[in-house]
Enzyme design. Structure first.
Site, mmCIF file in Angstrom:
data_model
loop_
_atom_site.group_PDB
_atom_site.id
_atom_site.type_symbol
_atom_site.label_atom_id
_atom_site.label_comp_id
_atom_site.label_asym_id
_atom_site.label_seq_id
_atom_site.Cartn_x
_atom_site.Cartn_y
_atom_site.Cartn_z
ATOM 1 N N GLY A 1 0.841 -1.191 0.000
ATOM 2 C CA GLY A 1 0.000 0.000 0.000
ATOM 3 C C GLY A 1 0.878 1.243 0.000
ATOM 4 O O GLY A 1 1.993 1.210 0.526
ATOM 5 N N GLN B 1 2.482 9.964 1.282
ATOM 6 C CA GLN B 1 3.789 9.322 1.461
ATOM 7 C C GLN B 1 4.769 9.657 0.339
ATOM 8 O O GLN B 1 5.963 9.419 0.477
ATOM 9 C CB GLN B 1 3.635 7.803 1.527
ATOM 10 C CG GLN B 1 3.055 7.305 2.824
ATOM 11 C CD GLN B 1 3.027 5.797 2.828
ATOM 12 O OE1 GLN B 1 2.127 5.190 2.261
ATOM 13 N NE2 GLN B 1 4.016 5.172 3.454
ATOM 14 N N CYS C 1 5.601 0.094 7.861
ATOM 15 C CA CYS C 1 5.209 1.222 7.014
ATOM 16 C C CYS C 1 6.419 1.653 6.192
ATOM 17 O O CYS C 1 7.516 1.779 6.743
ATOM 18 C CB CYS C 1 4.729 2.374 7.890
ATOM 19 S SG CYS C 1 4.271 3.848 6.966
ATOM 20 N N LEU C 2 6.234 1.860 4.904
ATOM 21 C CA LEU C 2 7.344 2.264 4.034
ATOM 22 C C LEU C 2 7.968 3.585 4.487
ATOM 23 O O LEU C 2 9.134 3.850 4.202
ATOM 24 C CB LEU C 2 6.873 2.398 2.581
ATOM 25 C CG LEU C 2 6.457 1.098 1.872
ATOM 26 C CD1 LEU C 2 5.918 1.407 0.479
ATOM 27 C CD2 LEU C 2 7.620 0.120 1.790
ATOM 28 N N HIS D 1 -4.777 1.049 7.112
ATOM 29 C CA HIS D 1 -3.453 1.668 7.258
ATOM 30 C C HIS D 1 -3.327 2.856 6.295
ATOM 31 O O HIS D 1 -2.897 3.946 6.690
ATOM 32 C CB HIS D 1 -2.389 0.596 6.971
ATOM 33 C CG HIS D 1 -0.970 1.084 7.014
ATOM 34 N ND1 HIS D 1 -0.043 0.588 7.902
ATOM 35 C CD2 HIS D 1 -0.315 2.011 6.266
ATOM 36 C CE1 HIS D 1 1.127 1.212 7.698
ATOM 37 N NE2 HIS D 1 0.974 2.075 6.703
ATOM 38 N N GLU D 2 -3.725 2.647 5.037
ATOM 39 C CA GLU D 2 -3.580 3.711 4.024
ATOM 40 C C GLU D 2 -4.542 4.867 4.270
ATOM 41 O O GLU D 2 -4.177 6.036 4.089
ATOM 42 C CB GLU D 2 -3.753 3.133 2.614
ATOM 43 C CG GLU D 2 -2.747 2.056 2.238
ATOM 44 C CD GLU D 2 -1.304 2.412 2.541
ATOM 45 O OE1 GLU D 2 -0.929 3.594 2.380
ATOM 46 O OE2 GLU D 2 -0.542 1.517 2.964
ATOM 47 N N HIS E 1 -3.124 7.177 6.728
ATOM 48 C CA HIS E 1 -2.132 8.097 6.153
ATOM 49 C C HIS E 1 -2.794 9.368 5.641
ATOM 50 O O HIS E 1 -2.256 10.456 5.778
ATOM 51 C CB HIS E 1 -1.396 7.437 4.983
ATOM 52 C CG HIS E 1 -0.181 6.662 5.382
ATOM 53 N ND1 HIS E 1 0.873 7.229 6.055
ATOM 54 C CD2 HIS E 1 0.163 5.364 5.193
ATOM 55 C CE1 HIS E 1 1.805 6.302 6.261
ATOM 56 N NE2 HIS E 1 1.400 5.160 5.743
#
Ligand code: ZN
Length: 162
Positions: free
Chosen positions: A43, A48, A86-87, A128-129, A132
């Site tokens: 994701g 991000q 998380c990236l 999660h996304e 963000h």
């Protein structure tokens, strides 16, 4: 397009709704899908990659989707707590509680309305996304005691990002 790391202010901002669905927007979405694949992520939210847009891409059961102006509704009160990364916070893995089943209402890359009911891992990814896009990170969803344990690690990540 590069992935913003913890400490970047945009990761804490609430994304603006997308109103224009044009060729330029399609290019952004395609680039985000590519970025996610390169990073081996499941994701990636627009914030991000430094874009103030209510948009995320996600890999759900091997299929890659783009969701624009997403809205989530839990379909039951049942939750599950599992480790998440998380990236934007490389190397940090924490246990996050999420709803097990959610309804996702959004638009696709062309602006068409889509509605999906998701369970388990796909439901976790979209929660999660969507977080963000509200400026919320996994480290906000853990007990303060757990957060204290990773404080040093977070500080290091933040310094590397600057
Ligand atoms: Zn993330």
């Amino acid at each position: 397009m590069s992935i913003k790391i913890y400490g970047a202010p945009i990761l804490r901002s609430k994304a603006k709704p997308v109103t224009e669905f044009n060729a330029q927007f399609e290019r952004i979405v395609a680039e985000m899908k590519q970025k996610m694949a390169e990073a081996s992520g499941v994701g990636l939210a627009a914030t991000q990659v430094g874009l103030d847009m209510s948009l995320f891409v996600a890999k759900l059961d091997e299929e890659v989707y783009a969701f624009v102006n997403p809205e989530l509704t839990p379909l039951s009160t049942e939750t599950e707590t599992t480790e998440e990364g998380c990236l934007s916070i490389p190397g940090v893995w924490v246990d996050v509680q999420r709803y097990l089943k959610v309804r996702l209402r959004a638009q696709d890359v062309r602006g068409n309305r889509v509605e999906l009911e998701l369970e388990d891992f796909p439901a976790r990814i979209v929660q999660h996304e969507a977080d963000h896009l509200n400026g919320v990170l996994i480290i906000d969803r853990i007990p303060s005691e757990e957060r204290r344990k990773i404080a040093g690690q977070l500080e290091k990540i933040q310094h590397q990002a600057l």
